[in-house]
Design an enzyme around this catalytic site. Sequence first.
Site, PDB file in Angstrom:
ATOM      1  N   GLY A 112      -2.754  -9.287  12.283  1.00  0.00           N
ATOM      2  CA  GLY A 112      -3.421  -7.993  12.442  1.00  0.00           C
ATOM      3  C   GLY A 112      -4.080  -7.463  11.185  1.00  0.00           C
ATOM      4  O   GLY A 112      -4.101  -6.261  10.963  1.00  0.00           O
ATOM      5  N   HIS A 171       0.818  -1.229   0.000  1.00  0.00           N
ATOM      6  CA  HIS A 171       0.000   0.000   0.000  1.00  0.00           C
ATOM      7  C   HIS A 171       0.848   1.274   0.000  1.00  0.00           C
ATOM      8  O   HIS A 171       0.322   2.358   0.210  1.00  0.00           O
ATOM      9  CB  HIS A 171      -0.962   0.014   1.200  1.00  0.00           C
ATOM     10  CG  HIS A 171      -2.122  -0.913   1.015  1.00  0.00           C
ATOM     11  ND1 HIS A 171      -3.016  -1.209   2.021  1.00  0.00           N
ATOM     12  CD2 HIS A 171      -2.539  -1.616  -0.061  1.00  0.00           C
ATOM     13  CE1 HIS A 171      -3.926  -2.051   1.566  1.00  0.00           C
ATOM     14  NE2 HIS A 171      -3.656  -2.317   0.311  1.00  0.00           N
TER      15      HIS A 171
HETATM   16  P1  OAD Z   1      -8.242  -3.005   9.519  1.00  0.00           P
HETATM   17  O1  OAD Z   1      -8.338  -1.745  10.260  1.00  0.00           O
HETATM   18  O2  OAD Z   1      -9.295  -3.351   8.538  1.00  0.00           O
HETATM   19  O3  OAD Z   1      -8.195  -4.206  10.556  1.00  0.00           O
HETATM   20  C1  OAD Z   1      -7.314  -4.220  11.637  1.00  0.00           C
HETATM   21  C2  OAD Z   1      -7.267  -5.633  12.185  1.00  0.00           C
HETATM   22  O4  OAD Z   1      -6.341  -5.624  13.245  1.00  0.00           O
HETATM   23  C3  OAD Z   1      -8.581  -6.156  12.745  1.00  0.00           C
HETATM   24  O5  OAD Z   1      -8.810  -7.476  12.267  1.00  0.00           O
HETATM   25  C4  OAD Z   1      -8.363  -6.156  14.264  1.00  0.00           C
HETATM   26  O6  OAD Z   1      -9.074  -7.207  14.916  1.00  0.00           O
HETATM   27  C5  OAD Z   1      -6.874  -6.401  14.309  1.00  0.00           C
HETATM   28  N1  OAD Z   1      -6.214  -5.944  15.547  1.00  0.00           N
HETATM   29  C6  OAD Z   1      -6.534  -4.925  16.372  1.00  0.00           C
HETATM   30  N2  OAD Z   1      -5.663  -4.840  17.395  1.00  0.00           N
HETATM   31  C7  OAD Z   1      -4.743  -5.835  17.204  1.00  0.00           C
HETATM   32  C8  OAD Z   1      -3.585  -6.280  17.906  1.00  0.00           C
HETATM   33  N3  OAD Z   1      -3.189  -5.685  19.020  1.00  0.00           N
HETATM   34  N4  OAD Z   1      -2.918  -7.338  17.415  1.00  0.00           N
HETATM   35  C9  OAD Z   1      -3.309  -7.960  16.283  1.00  0.00           C
HETATM   36  N5  OAD Z   1      -4.393  -7.582  15.576  1.00  0.00           N
HETATM   37  C10 OAD Z   1      -5.097  -6.544  16.028  1.00  0.00           C
HETATM   38  O7  OAD Z   1      -6.798  -3.045   8.867  1.00  0.00           O
HETATM   39  P2  OAD Z   1      -6.261  -3.881   7.647  1.00  0.00           P
HETATM   40  O8  OAD Z   1      -6.846  -5.237   7.591  1.00  0.00           O
HETATM   41  O9  OAD Z   1      -4.791  -3.727   7.670  1.00  0.00           O
HETATM   42  O10 OAD Z   1      -5.672   0.657   3.120  1.00  0.00           O
HETATM   43  O11 OAD Z   1      -6.853  -3.047   6.444  1.00  0.00           O
HETATM   44  C11 OAD Z   1      -6.268  -3.072   5.219  1.00  0.00           C
HETATM   45  C12 OAD Z   1      -6.348  -1.724   4.580  1.00  0.00           C
HETATM   46  O12 OAD Z   1      -7.604  -1.089   4.777  1.00  0.00           O
HETATM   47  C13 OAD Z   1      -5.371  -0.693   5.082  1.00  0.00           C
HETATM   48  O13 OAD Z   1      -4.057  -0.870   4.622  1.00  0.00           O
HETATM   49  C14 OAD Z   1      -5.956   0.581   4.533  1.00  0.00           C
HETATM   50  C15 OAD Z   1      -7.423   0.329   4.804  1.00  0.00           C
HETATM   51  O14 OAD Z   1      -8.302   0.870   3.900  1.00  0.00           O
HETATM   52  C16 OAD Z   1      -5.366   1.864   2.569  1.00  0.00           C
HETATM   53  O15 OAD Z   1      -5.379   2.912   3.174  1.00  0.00           O
HETATM   54  C17 OAD Z   1      -5.016   1.794   1.131  1.00  0.00           C
END
Ligand code: OAD
Length: 255
Positions: free
Chosen positions: A191, A122
């Site tokens: 995560g 990204h």
């Molecule tokens: P999300 O914000 O969609 O999800 C975050 C994930 O992290 C969730 O599944 C939570 O349960 C988990 N989480 C929270 N705290 C945690 C911890 N302490 N340890 C492990 N996991 C934890 O984020 P992404 O899946 O990364 O894109 O989303 C992908 C993309 O969506 C991002 O890169 C961004 C967004 O739109 C762009 O901006 C292009």
Amino acid sequence: MSETRNPLDLAVERAKIARRVAVITGAGISHESGIPTFRGPDGLWKNFRPEELASPEAFRRDPGLVWEWYDWRRGICAKAEPNPAHGVVAEMERTYPEFLLITQNVDGLHARAGNRKMVEIHGNIWQARCTVCGHRFENHQVPLETIPLHCEKCDGLARPHIVWFGESYDEEQLSRALTFLESVDLVFTIGTSGMVSMPVFLAERAREEGAFLVDVNPSSSSLSSLAHLFLQGKAGEELPRFWQRTREPNGRKQD
Ligand code: OAD
């Protein structure tokens, strides 16, 4: 013997003998470093609309507003420190002969923890790209002196080097990730919510190719269902605990 093993023992065993390992990370791995995730109760997309801030249309409409938002996020990232989960991912790179980190995170914390074999699918919040001449450059100013940022070469309008909604992934980076996953032994997804299709697609491909999958997340998702082992909890706690076990010599003493 092996059929009686639980998934945790099996994963530890796999991690001990693996040679080729990939790690796919999302916003959750940086949560314990104080960086908000995108979805969930305190997620960024609760307070901001992606199409108003993270899309080419938004940038055309109001580049200043988009840069202000990134300037604010850069401020948060600059104060954050890598947490123990980032530390383990960096140690994995030093441990395994073949390693690739595929991250959706733009915060730069993996690099600060020591990872080098990495694709940032990204983009990176510390890089900008000129909309006029295409020049890509680093900028670590916090806060930015001028908004919107301009190109260091031609003074054209620069944009954050981020893959926005509606934009395509960088083909070269994606193909590096896919090629690596073709014969991978072990894959960690850490995560990431499974709401974005790319990590799910990559994990599915790896599983089809015979990889053992471990998902680390406090919440279950399509990725935890896909995984052979789901470590349910915070990455900064679960991953170091798991890694510690893989570093222990085999339980049974030699006669
Ligand atoms: P999300 O914000 O969609 O999800 C975050 C994930 O992290 C969730 O599944 C939570 O349960 C988990 N989480 C929270 N705290 C945690 C911890 N302490 N340890 C492990 N996991 C934890 O984020 P992404 O899946 O990364 O894109 O989303 C992908 C993309 O969506 C991002 O890169 C961004 C967004 O739109 C762009 O901006 C292009």
